[in-house]
Design an enzyme around this catalytic site. Structure first.
Site, PDB file in Angstrom:
ATOM      1  N   ASN A  62       0.802  -0.052   5.715  1.00 46.68           N
ATOM      2  CA  ASN A  62       1.427  -0.729   4.588  1.00 46.68           C
ATOM      3  C   ASN A  62       2.113  -1.962   5.146  1.00 46.68           C
ATOM      4  O   ASN A  62       3.005  -1.835   5.986  1.00 46.68           O
ATOM      5  CB  ASN A  62       2.438   0.206   3.919  1.00 46.68           C
ATOM      6  CG  ASN A  62       3.170  -0.451   2.762  1.00 46.68           C
ATOM      7  OD1 ASN A  62       2.679  -1.403   2.164  1.00 46.68           O
ATOM      8  ND2 ASN A  62       4.341   0.066   2.439  1.00 46.68           N
ATOM      9  N   GLY A  63       1.689  -3.151   4.704  1.00 49.57           N
ATOM     10  CA  GLY A  63       2.274  -4.387   5.214  1.00 49.57           C
ATOM     11  C   GLY A  63       1.194  -5.389   5.538  1.00 49.57           C
ATOM     12  O   GLY A  63       0.032  -5.225   5.154  1.00 49.57           O
ATOM     13  N   TYR A 111      11.280  -3.979  -8.113  1.00 48.51           N
ATOM     14  CA  TYR A 111      10.084  -3.781  -8.919  1.00 48.51           C
ATOM     15  C   TYR A 111       9.076  -2.781  -8.371  1.00 48.51           C
ATOM     16  O   TYR A 111       8.605  -1.896  -9.087  1.00 48.51           O
ATOM     17  CB  TYR A 111       9.417  -5.158  -9.116  1.00 48.51           C
ATOM     18  CG  TYR A 111       7.972  -5.146  -9.546  1.00 48.51           C
ATOM     19  CD1 TYR A 111       7.580  -4.542 -10.743  1.00 48.51           C
ATOM     20  CD2 TYR A 111       6.996  -5.760  -8.773  1.00 48.51           C
ATOM     21  CE1 TYR A 111       6.249  -4.546 -11.140  1.00 48.51           C
ATOM     22  CE2 TYR A 111       5.663  -5.764  -9.164  1.00 48.51           C
ATOM     23  CZ  TYR A 111       5.294  -5.154 -10.353  1.00 48.51           C
ATOM     24  OH  TYR A 111       4.002  -5.149 -10.734  1.00 48.51           O
ATOM     25  N   CYS A 142      12.238  -5.377   2.254  1.00 48.57           N
ATOM     26  CA  CYS A 142      11.793  -6.202   1.118  1.00 48.57           C
ATOM     27  C   CYS A 142      12.608  -5.848  -0.121  1.00 48.57           C
ATOM     28  O   CYS A 142      12.525  -4.723  -0.631  1.00 48.57           O
ATOM     29  CB  CYS A 142      10.310  -5.941   0.858  1.00 48.57           C
ATOM     30  SG  CYS A 142       9.721  -6.643  -0.695  1.00 48.57           S
ATOM     31  N   CYS A 199       0.867  -1.179   0.000  1.00 52.13           N
ATOM     32  CA  CYS A 199       0.000   0.000   0.000  1.00 52.13           C
ATOM     33  C   CYS A 199       0.902   1.227   0.000  1.00 52.13           C
ATOM     34  O   CYS A 199       2.111   1.115   0.171  1.00 52.13           O
ATOM     35  CB  CYS A 199      -0.862   0.042   1.255  1.00 52.13           C
ATOM     36  SG  CYS A 199      -2.004  -1.353   1.394  1.00 52.13           S
ATOM     37  N   CYS A 211       4.754 -14.647  -0.111  1.00 49.26           N
ATOM     38  CA  CYS A 211       5.105 -13.530   0.784  1.00 49.26           C
ATOM     39  C   CYS A 211       3.984 -13.350   1.797  1.00 49.26           C
ATOM     40  O   CYS A 211       2.818 -13.355   1.428  1.00 49.26           O
ATOM     41  CB  CYS A 211       5.251 -12.237  -0.027  1.00 49.26           C
ATOM     42  SG  CYS A 211       5.526 -10.801   1.030  1.00 49.26           S
ATOM     43  N   GLY A 255      -1.102   0.958  -4.787  1.00 45.72           N
ATOM     44  CA  GLY A 255      -2.406   0.396  -4.457  1.00 45.72           C
ATOM     45  C   GLY A 255      -3.513   1.136  -5.156  1.00 45.72           C
ATOM     46  O   GLY A 255      -3.571   2.365  -5.094  1.00 45.72           O
ATOM     47  N   CYS A 258      15.129  -8.707   3.081  1.00 49.66           N
ATOM     48  CA  CYS A 258      14.332  -9.922   3.036  1.00 49.66           C
ATOM     49  C   CYS A 258      14.390 -10.434   1.600  1.00 49.66           C
ATOM     50  O   CYS A 258      14.093  -9.695   0.654  1.00 49.66           O
ATOM     51  CB  CYS A 258      12.883  -9.643   3.428  1.00 49.66           C
ATOM     52  SG  CYS A 258      11.803 -11.079   3.202  1.00 49.66           S
TER      53      CYS A 258
HETATM   54 FE1  SF4 Z   1       9.538  -8.847  -0.208  1.00 46.94          FE
HETATM   55 FE2  SF4 Z   1       9.587 -11.380  -0.972  1.00 46.94          FE
HETATM   56 FE3  SF4 Z   1      10.275 -10.715   1.537  1.00 46.94          FE
HETATM   57 FE4  SF4 Z   1       7.723 -10.511   0.703  1.00 46.94          FE
HETATM   58  S1  SF4 Z   1       8.926 -12.409   0.954  1.00 46.94           S
HETATM   59  S2  SF4 Z   1       8.861  -9.018   1.925  1.00 46.94           S
HETATM   60  S3  SF4 Z   1       7.985  -9.859  -1.454  1.00 46.94           S
HETATM   61  S4  SF4 Z   1      11.341 -10.152  -0.381  1.00 46.94           S
END
Ligand code: SF4
Length: 483
Positions: free
Chosen positions: A106-107, A261, A255, A2, A401, A32, A452
């Site tokens: 957001n999340g 992207y 992330c 978001c 995710c 979003g 992540c």
């Molecule tokens: Fe980002 Fe993938 Fe981690 Fe989800 S799992 S927060 S899309 S890197």
């Protein structure tokens, strides 16, 4: 995923905070497109307006003048929990026994079931079926001197991804979970008179804002100050310097898909401009997966920086072989498969003069379910391409995710159930190559530990109770269960 924005304007500011927040949010529309909303405070009471639809249709000139006050938060939604219903639009609002509060989130939380058990009265008290509604109710109920203390008490029990803008009568508070999965930045707005220089350094005349991306700061004329740190609250009040309150130790895991992207190319994250970072990913991709072709072209718009990098490294001409209708949303972001399938032909049209008779290297930033990619390859072949070599500037997505991106069901991910050769055959390409995790890191020139990468390598920074967290409609099911 978001978009959130928060604004606090100083006394005497002629512009309403709602205008600034709406403008900032407008720069985050790509995050979003299901709903948009805005909550304001005039120092005494909160007012809220939200609806389903794009930001420009929800927050238009007819609505904004009635939303008066120097404090505002705004949100645009892409659903990761709950259906696309008016009730699930944000900001949420709750007038609880302890306080009035509004939140833009957001999340995605991963212990919603456990938190629901903590709410006296349970699911029946929630008008909406989102994790944010539940969090708002817990905070509005919490016995604490003020919202900051309520957040300090509640947040240590909350697990998952949350970058929040929180509004009460007197302040806007920015919050980032201890992993910092989703971005949130602090900006400083100059006084419109400009008397104290371009960037005012007098706290009494300075406005402050919070945004998901630095690009939104640019749009409202604010200067980037810093990131809200993972595990930190930043409290903004008119005429006062921002106050930092730490509620948890930071274990950063931003992330990486934001950089590959999701976020705008004119945004900066981790000190990197994302256009440049993506161009370098394209360079790495060309090194890892060369292809002998006549031209390199992107899947517009998001594949363009990586395609430019690929062409540069490979020494092959770069052309645009697909024209994108700018006035439709992102394909990936549409909530249902039916919409997604209709989406690609509405959005993309091949340039026959460019692709006919040519061997193409086509660069895109991801393959999620594979259907969109398959349609694009078919479009290019129908337009006369003799070969289509697909290059992806991200690694294969093997895992769902749970932190705010709507890839929560493993079986929907083509890489989770098919080999690379099977994917190539399914999408109808002559060859297929993905950028490696090592290649992403080389392009970013940053260590693995900062991010992540769970959807690529399955190493989830925050343990996920799979049975509960994998269900997007869990709070709706909880109601059905009670019935
Ligand atoms: Fe980002 Fe993938 Fe981690 Fe989800 S799992 S927060 S899309 S890197």
């Amino acid at each position: 995923m978001c978009g959130v924005f928060g604004a606090v304007l100083p006394a005497g500011e002629p512009t309403e905070a709602a205008n600034v927040a709406a403008l900032g949010l407008f720069a985050l529309q790509h995050r979003g497109q299901e709903s948009a909303g805005l909550a304001v405070s005039d120092g005494e009471q909160l007012m809220l307006y939200k609806d389903l639809g794009m930001i420009s249709s929800v927050l238009d000139e007819r609505r904004l003048p009635s939303l008066r006050g120097r404090l505002a938060i705004a949100h645009c939604r892409y659903s990761t929990t709950g259906s696309t219903l008016w009730e699930n639009a944000q900001p949420t609002f709750r007038l609880g026994p302890q306080r009035a509060i509004a939140i833009g989130h957001n999340g995605n939380l991963v212990n919603t079931r456990q938190l629901l058990d903590e709410l006296p009265g349970g699911r029946a008290r929630l008008p909406a079926s989102t994790d944010t509604e539940l969090l708002t109710a817990l905070l509005a109920d919490e016995h604490a001197a003020d919202t900051v203390e309520a957040l300090q008490r509640v947040l240590p029990r909350v697990r998952g991804a949350y970058s929040l803008v929180v509004l009460d009568e007197r302040r806007v508070i920015g919050v980032r979970d201890p992993f910092g999965f989703r971005p949130l930045v602090l900006g400083r707005m100059p006084h419109p008179s400009g008397e104290s220089g371009l960037w005012a350094d007098d706290d009494a005349t300075t406005g402050w804002c919070l945004a998901s991306e630095t690009a939104a700061l640019d749009i409202v004329g604010a200067a980037y100050v810093r990131d809200v740190e993972p595990g930190e609250l930043v409290v903004l009040e008119p005429g006062v310097a921002p106050r930092s309150v730490r509620f948890a130790e930071a274990t950063p895991a931003l992330c990486v898909f934001e950089l590959i992207y999701f976020a705008r190319p004119d945004t900066y994250m981790e000190g990197r401009n994302l256009y440049e970072a993506r161009r370098r990913m394209g360079i790495q991709l060309a090194r890892e997966h060369p292809a002998e072709t006549d031209m390199v072209m992107p899947v517009p718009d998001t594949g363009a920086p990586a395609a430019a990098g690929y062409a540069e490294e490979a020494g092959i001409p770069y052309r645009e072989g697909l024209v994108r209708n700018r006035y439709t949303g992102r394909t990936f972001i549409q909530p249902s498969q039916t919409m997604r399938q209709r989406g690609v032909t509405i959005k993309l049209n091949p340039l026959r003069e460019v692709v006919r008779g040519r061997r193409l290297t086509v660069v895109d930033d991801s393959i999620v379910r594979g259907n969109t990619t398959k349609q694009i390859v078919a479009l290019l072949r129908r337009a006369g391409a003799t070969e289509v070599h697909l290059r992806i500037s991200a690694p294969p997505i093997y895992h769902p995710c749970f932190y705010g991106i709507d890839t929560q069901i493993e079986t929907e991910l083509i890489a989770a159930t098919h080999s690379e050769e099977e994917i190539r055959a399914f999408v109808g390409a002559d060859s297929l190559g993905y950028l490696s995790i090592r290649g992403v890191l080389a392009a970013l020139d940053l260590p693995y530990e900062r991010f992540c990468f769970a959807c690529f390598d399955g190493r989830y920074p925050e343990p996920v109770p799979y049975d509960a967290a994998s269900r997007k409609f869990m709070l709706e099911e909880a109601v059905a269960g009670h019935a």
